[in-house]
Design a protein around this motif. Structure first.
Motif, mmCIF file in Angstrom:
data_model
loop_
_atom_site.group_PDB
_atom_site.id
_atom_site.type_symbol
_atom_site.label_atom_id
_atom_site.label_comp_id
_atom_site.label_asym_id
_atom_site.label_seq_id
_atom_site.Cartn_x
_atom_site.Cartn_y
_atom_site.Cartn_z
ATOM 1 N N HIS A 93 0.697 -1.277 -0.098
ATOM 2 C CA HIS A 93 0.048 0.109 -0.098
ATOM 3 C C HIS A 93 0.820 1.259 -0.028
ATOM 4 O O HIS A 93 0.591 2.150 -0.769
ATOM 5 C CB HIS A 93 -0.981 0.002 1.225
ATOM 6 C CG HIS A 93 -2.239 -0.765 1.161
ATOM 7 N ND1 HIS A 93 -3.314 -0.407 0.119
ATOM 8 C CD2 HIS A 93 -2.515 -2.188 1.255
ATOM 9 C CE1 HIS A 93 -3.975 -1.456 0.089
ATOM 10 N NE2 HIS A 93 -3.804 -2.425 0.839
ATOM 11 N N ARG A 94 1.927 1.353 0.624
ATOM 12 C CA ARG A 94 2.834 2.444 0.805
ATOM 13 C C ARG A 94 3.558 2.602 -0.675
ATOM 14 O O ARG A 94 3.549 3.610 -1.181
ATOM 15 C CB ARG A 94 4.139 2.323 1.754
ATOM 16 C CG ARG A 94 3.626 2.476 3.188
ATOM 17 C CD ARG A 94 4.783 2.557 3.905
ATOM 18 N NE ARG A 94 5.693 1.332 4.341
ATOM 19 C CZ ARG A 94 5.146 0.555 5.388
ATOM 20 N NH1 ARG A 94 4.168 0.812 6.079
ATOM 21 N NH2 ARG A 94 5.760 -0.371 5.331
ATOM 22 N N TYR A 99 3.832 5.564 -5.643
ATOM 23 C CA TYR A 99 3.620 5.494 -7.187
ATOM 24 C C TYR A 99 2.365 6.465 -7.856
ATOM 25 O O TYR A 99 2.862 6.905 -8.654
ATOM 26 C CB TYR A 99 3.536 4.061 -7.870
ATOM 27 C CG TYR A 99 3.184 3.888 -8.988
ATOM 28 C CD1 TYR A 99 4.601 4.055 -9.878
ATOM 29 C CD2 TYR A 99 2.295 3.591 -9.881
ATOM 30 C CE1 TYR A 99 4.396 4.072 -11.506
ATOM 31 C CE2 TYR A 99 2.017 3.686 -11.321
ATOM 32 C CZ TYR A 99 3.312 3.857 -11.957
ATOM 33 O OH TYR A 99 3.481 3.817 -13.412
ATOM 34 N N ALA A 100 1.265 6.368 -6.833
ATOM 35 C CA ALA A 100 0.322 7.423 -7.339
ATOM 36 C C ALA A 100 0.510 8.727 -7.253
ATOM 37 O O ALA A 100 0.417 9.472 -8.232
ATOM 38 C CB ALA A 100 -0.825 7.004 -6.215
ATOM 39 N N ALA A 101 1.527 9.152 -6.304
ATOM 40 C CA ALA A 101 2.122 10.608 -6.175
ATOM 41 C C ALA A 101 2.853 10.953 -7.382
ATOM 42 O O ALA A 101 2.821 12.032 -7.695
ATOM 43 C CB ALA A 101 2.388 10.867 -4.766
ATOM 44 N N GLU A 102 3.957 10.105 -7.577
ATOM 45 C CA GLU A 102 4.857 10.263 -8.485
ATOM 46 C C GLU A 102 4.171 10.210 -10.154
ATOM 47 O O GLU A 102 4.539 11.056 -10.747
ATOM 48 C CB GLU A 102 5.729 9.169 -8.554
ATOM 49 C CG GLU A 102 6.719 9.187 -7.535
ATOM 50 C CD GLU A 102 7.661 8.027 -7.256
ATOM 51 O OE1 GLU A 102 7.473 6.889 -8.187
ATOM 52 O OE2 GLU A 102 8.492 7.950 -6.165
ATOM 53 N N ALA A 103 3.356 9.354 -10.336
ATOM 54 C CA ALA A 103 2.704 9.215 -11.544
ATOM 55 C C ALA A 103 1.533 10.260 -11.788
ATOM 56 O O ALA A 103 0.713 10.185 -13.009
ATOM 57 C CB ALA A 103 2.311 7.876 -11.979
ATOM 58 N N ASN A 104 1.060 10.743 -10.465
ATOM 59 C CA ASN A 104 -0.197 11.486 -10.594
ATOM 60 C C ASN A 104 -1.323 10.931 -11.209
ATOM 61 O O ASN A 104 -2.122 11.300 -12.148
ATOM 62 C CB ASN A 104 0.080 12.764 -11.598
ATOM 63 C CG ASN A 104 -0.866 13.812 -11.077
ATOM 64 O OD1 ASN A 104 -1.375 13.758 -10.091
ATOM 65 N ND2 ASN A 104 -1.174 14.697 -12.207
ATOM 66 N N THR A 106 -4.618 7.856 -9.619
ATOM 67 C CA THR A 106 -5.468 7.450 -8.663
ATOM 68 C C THR A 106 -4.967 6.178 -7.857
ATOM 69 O O THR A 106 -4.060 5.317 -8.465
ATOM 70 C CB THR A 106 -7.027 7.053 -9.010
ATOM 71 O OG1 THR A 106 -7.004 5.992 -9.662
ATOM 72 C CG2 THR A 106 -7.570 8.429 -9.603
ATOM 73 N N PRO A 107 -4.880 6.260 -6.467
ATOM 74 C CA PRO A 107 -4.176 5.130 -5.821
ATOM 75 C C PRO A 107 -4.802 3.715 -6.299
ATOM 76 O O PRO A 107 -4.076 2.620 -6.387
ATOM 77 C CB PRO A 107 -4.877 5.287 -4.316
ATOM 78 C CG PRO A 107 -5.071 6.665 -4.274
ATOM 79 C CD PRO A 107 -5.561 6.938 -5.618
ATOM 80 N N VAL A 114 1.404 -1.529 -9.279
ATOM 81 C CA VAL A 114 2.285 -2.292 -8.270
ATOM 82 C C VAL A 114 2.256 -3.766 -7.894
ATOM 83 O O VAL A 114 3.064 -4.458 -7.729
ATOM 84 C CB VAL A 114 2.127 -1.575 -6.790
ATOM 85 C CG1 VAL A 114 2.950 -2.391 -5.664
ATOM 86 C CG2 VAL A 114 2.741 0.012 -6.845
ATOM 87 N N VAL A 115 0.984 -4.268 -7.893
ATOM 88 C CA VAL A 115 0.780 -5.735 -7.674
ATOM 89 C C VAL A 115 1.341 -6.448 -9.099
ATOM 90 O O VAL A 115 1.635 -7.443 -8.870
ATOM 91 C CB VAL A 115 -0.747 -5.843 -7.325
ATOM 92 C CG1 VAL A 115 -0.950 -7.444 -7.653
ATOM 93 C CG2 VAL A 115 -1.116 -5.450 -6.215
ATOM 94 N N ASP A 116 1.006 -6.037 -10.155
ATOM 95 C CA ASP A 116 1.503 -6.415 -11.655
ATOM 96 C C ASP A 116 3.167 -6.449 -11.448
ATOM 97 O O ASP A 116 3.557 -7.549 -11.997
ATOM 98 C CB ASP A 116 0.983 -5.552 -12.782
ATOM 99 C CG ASP A 116 -0.407 -5.862 -12.970
ATOM 100 O OD1 ASP A 116 -1.128 -6.962 -12.368
ATOM 101 O OD2 ASP A 116 -1.106 -4.972 -13.629
#
Length: 131
Positions: A93-94, A99-104, A106-107, A114-116
């Motif tokens: 989750h972290r 990644y959501a913040a870096e790539a702009n 949604t979480p 991230v799971v992939d």
């Protein structure tokens, strides 16, 4: 309905007559010729069942003892030096939030990415191909 031998009035009859009737009834009871072999066969069969039951009990006890000893041993086995390839849920989750913040994005989409990536890296580390 009255039987041939009514012993209800036994007090009025003499006891030797009653004993004579009982002795005469003994002639009607005849042991069959195969009683002894059937009795021996039944005893052997029962003994065989008892031996089988005893063996099953010992086998069950042995299996229970084996499981009681082997399960903790297997759990303590470290896997031949393989380290865990799975991060914890909190770490996933972290990473998704980062990644959501870096790539702009949604979480939820970041979590999917991230799971992939995690599955792909695990498959590579274990020598499996991804589908």
């Amino acid at each position: 309905m009255r039987d041939d031998h009514d012993f209800g009035d036994a007090e009025r009859r003499d006891s030797p007559a009653i004993e004579a009737v009982i002795r005469a009834a003994g002639d009607y009871v005849v042991v069959s010729d195969d009683l002894r072999p059937r009795t021996i066969e039944a005893a052997i069969e029962r003994q065989g069942l008892a031996v089988t039951r005893r063996r099953v009990r010992w086998a069950a006890l042995g299996a229970a003892l084996f499981l009681a000893v082997s399960i903790p041993w297997v759990r303590s086995y470290d896997g031949g030096g393989l380290e865990s390839v799975s991060p914890t849920t909190a770490e996933i989750h972290r990473a998704a939030l980062r990644y959501a913040a870096e790539a702009n994005i949604t979480p939820d989409w970041a979590l999917q990415k991230v799971v992939d990536d995690l599955r792909r890296s695990q498959a590579e580390r274990l020598g499996q191909s991804t589908r």
